[in-house]
Every structure is written in C-alpha cells, then in structure tokens.
Design an enzyme around this catalytic site. Structure first.
Site, short mmCIF file in Angstrom:
data_model
loop_
_atom_site.label_atom_id
_atom_site.label_comp_id
_atom_site.label_asym_id
_atom_site.label_seq_id
_atom_site.Cartn_x
_atom_site.Cartn_y
_atom_site.Cartn_z
N LEU A 153 0.82 -1.21 0.00
CA LEU A 153 0.00 0.00 0.00
C LEU A 153 0.85 1.26 0.00
O LEU A 153 1.80 1.35 0.79
CB LEU A 153 -0.90 0.02 1.25
CG LEU A 153 -1.57 1.37 1.56
CD1 LEU A 153 -2.59 1.74 0.50
CD2 LEU A 153 -2.19 1.36 2.95
N SER A 154 0.52 2.21 -0.84
CA SER A 154 1.10 3.55 -0.82
C SER A 154 2.62 3.47 -1.01
O SER A 154 3.08 3.01 -2.05
CB SER A 154 0.70 4.26 0.48
OG SER A 154 1.02 5.62 0.43
N ALA A 155 3.41 3.88 -0.02
CA ALA A 155 4.86 3.72 -0.14
C ALA A 155 5.20 2.24 -0.30
O ALA A 155 6.14 1.89 -1.03
CB ALA A 155 5.56 4.28 1.09
N ALA A 158 4.44 1.47 -3.91
CA ALA A 158 5.55 1.93 -4.75
C ALA A 158 6.74 0.98 -4.60
O ALA A 158 7.45 0.70 -5.57
CB ALA A 158 5.94 3.36 -4.36
#
Length: 327
Positions: A153-155, A158
């Site tokens: 998720l999110s970072a 990425a």
C-alpha cells in the site's frame, strides 16, 4: 508399631494420581501453538536495515507459495498483517507471508524509501533486504522459488513496483495499491510531485525505467495488478493510469483493455493483454487498502486507518496470483 495408611490418605493418593494423569492427557491432547506473526533475525546482510516478520500457517507444505506484504507510511508489519485480510487466505490455501517492516531510523514516517535510488536498485538497500527475506523463507521454510508474490500500500505499493522491476527473476506477480510507477522519483524533492499531481510519461519511457532496472534480463516478467481509489487525494489517481502504462509496456500488451467488468463496491476492473495487467478503480474510495469485513468467501480484513471498507483486495489478488486451491 508400623502405622497403616488410613482410607482418606489412600483416597487422596488416588485422587492426586488421577489429577496428574488427567493433566498428562490434556498436555498430550493440546494442539500445537497456533501460528502467529513472528520476527525473524539473521536473514541476511540486510543493507536496508529492515525488520523481517513472517507468518507460516500450521501444516504449511513444502513448496508452498510466499507473499511479501509491504505496509504504508505510519504503519507497521503487525498492523498490516492484522488488518489487510491476507491471513485468512494464507490459512485457507496454505502459503507463507513475509512482512518487512520499516523503521523510523530509516524514514521518519516509517515509509519504505521508494524514491531513493540506493534503495530501489537491484542488489542494494531496502530492495536487497526484501529479496534476502524471500531467500531466507525459501531456505528455512521450503517455500517455492517460482511462486513468490508481492503486494503493498502507498509507499509499500511503490516499493512493490520496485521489487517487480528490480527482481523479475524472483517475483511471479505483484499488486500495487495506491502506489506509484517504478523510478518516478529519484529523491525526496520529486517524490511529492510523483504523489500529486503525478508525472506523465509515455508507456515506452515508463517501460524503459523497468527494463533498465535489470539490464539484459530476457526472462518472463511478473504480471501486475494496480488498485486505486477514485477519491484518493494523497496519491493522485493519475498514478493508476501511469502504472498501467508502465506495466503494459513492459509486458508487451496494448494500453487498451481486452475486457472490463463491474465488481462490488463500485469497483471497475480493466484487464489488459491475456490477463497480465489488471487495473481496479474503486469508486469513491480514498487512500488505503480495500477490505471488506465479513465471513463470505470473498470478504476479508478489518477496518482501521488506511484499511477501507469496500472490496477485499487480498481475495482478488490471491486469485490473480493463483494461490487458491485450483492454482
């Protein structure tokens, strides 16, 4: 004169013996301690200074798949494990979970450093630490070398893209939730513009960034699922389209979906190529991992900060990865 043992004394002795025998039976009959998320040390040189946690369901067979779960900023391994819904399917379909954890010493918000080249390059930093966790699971738990997956998720999303780009020879598939294309940023300054409003590149430009992550690699590439809420104002929705462009280019398929479908919670699914890239857009959802608490086969997770009650993404990804019994 020798004293004989009285009846009450003999009865007490018999009762004590029965108690001990019963305790022994209980000890024998008691099941082994249930599986739990456990910290693992000594898994490698760990250049990224990450912590490793692992979950091995009871009776995990040899050659089982492994899924790496990467938490978002301000989160930790235990919270992502507890709320994301993945434990349900790990128990049901028997696969291991590897849950890396970032520290505030590495990043003040406990974000994986998806924007630092030293952590997003093959053989370096956090990317190598995560790969070493996978290697440790294979050597210590007997997990399969060809059935390794990653989701975040999110970072963490990425960073999931980082792992798919830098180690296509390790990961068979992955899921990028509210994440960002690989190598959008190469430092803190441009990380924020990648998050919002997002960076526009051509599919070939995005694809080249992935291909350059492991120059000369000509083997199979992992398939990729992209998830994004249409009301995500933390990581702009444009990133879902840019991620689609990146991975469809890498996998050699068109940016036009071969099919579309409508799923629960206002979720649209776009399928690209021969189901090698998926894009899920969750209508009205903000920034977080899609979950759907309940006891249904396709329900999972617990509502918490950044775990949003919409649709169970873990279930959809587990099927996409082929982790169910038929897979």
């Amino acid at each position: 004169m020798r004293r004989t043992r009285t009846l009450p004394g003999r009865l007490a002795g018999v009762l004590a013996g029965l108690v001990l025998a019963a305790a022994a039976l209980v000890a024998v009959a008691a099941p082994a301690q249930a599986a739990s998320l456990t910290q693992v040390t000594g898994f490698g040189s760990n250049p990224g200074n990450l912590a490793m946690y692992a979950y091995r369901p009871d009776n995990l067979p040899s050659g089982a798949p492994a899924v790496v779960l990467l938490h978002g900023c301000t989160q930790n391994a235990a919270g992502y494990f507890a709320n994301s819904g993945w434990q349900k399917y790990a128990d049901q379909w028997k696969f291991a979970l590897i849950v890396p954890q970032q520290s505030a010493a590495n990043n003040s918000s406990s974000c994986f450093n998806w924007f630092e080249t030293g952590d997003t390059t093959r053989g370096q930093g956090e990317a190598l630490s995560i790969k070493q966790m996978v290697d440790h699971a294979r050597s210590s738990y007997g997990t399969a070398a060809n059935r390794v997956y990653v989701s975040g998720l999110s970072a963490g999303g990425a960073m999931s893209a980082v792992m798919l780009a830098t180690y296509p020879d390790v990961f068979a598939a992955g899921s990028v939730i509210a994440g960002i294309p690989y190598r959008c940023a190469t430092g803190t300054v441009n990380a924020f513009s990648c998050m919002s409003p997002g960076v526009d590149k051509t599919p070939a430009q995005w694809g080249d960034l992935v291909r350059n992550a492991h120059p000369g690699y000509s083997g199979p590439r992992p398939k990729v699922a992209v998830w994004h809420g249409t009301a995500d104002y933390t990581v702009a929705v444009a990133n879902a389209t840019e991620s689609r462009d990146q991975w469809t280019n890498v996998l050699g398929v068109a940016q036009t979906p071969t099919s579309t479908a409508q799923l629960p919670a206002g979720t649209s699914l776009e399928v690209y190529g021969n189901d090698v890239v998926r894009v899920y857009r969750v209508s009205g959802m903000g920034h977080g991992t899609p979950i759907d608490p309940g006891s249904g086969a396709d329900q999972c997770g617990t509502v918490a900060a950044y775990f949003l009650d919409t649709i169970c993404s873990a279930y959809r990804d587990a099927l996409f990865f082929g982790l169910d019994a038929s897979g």
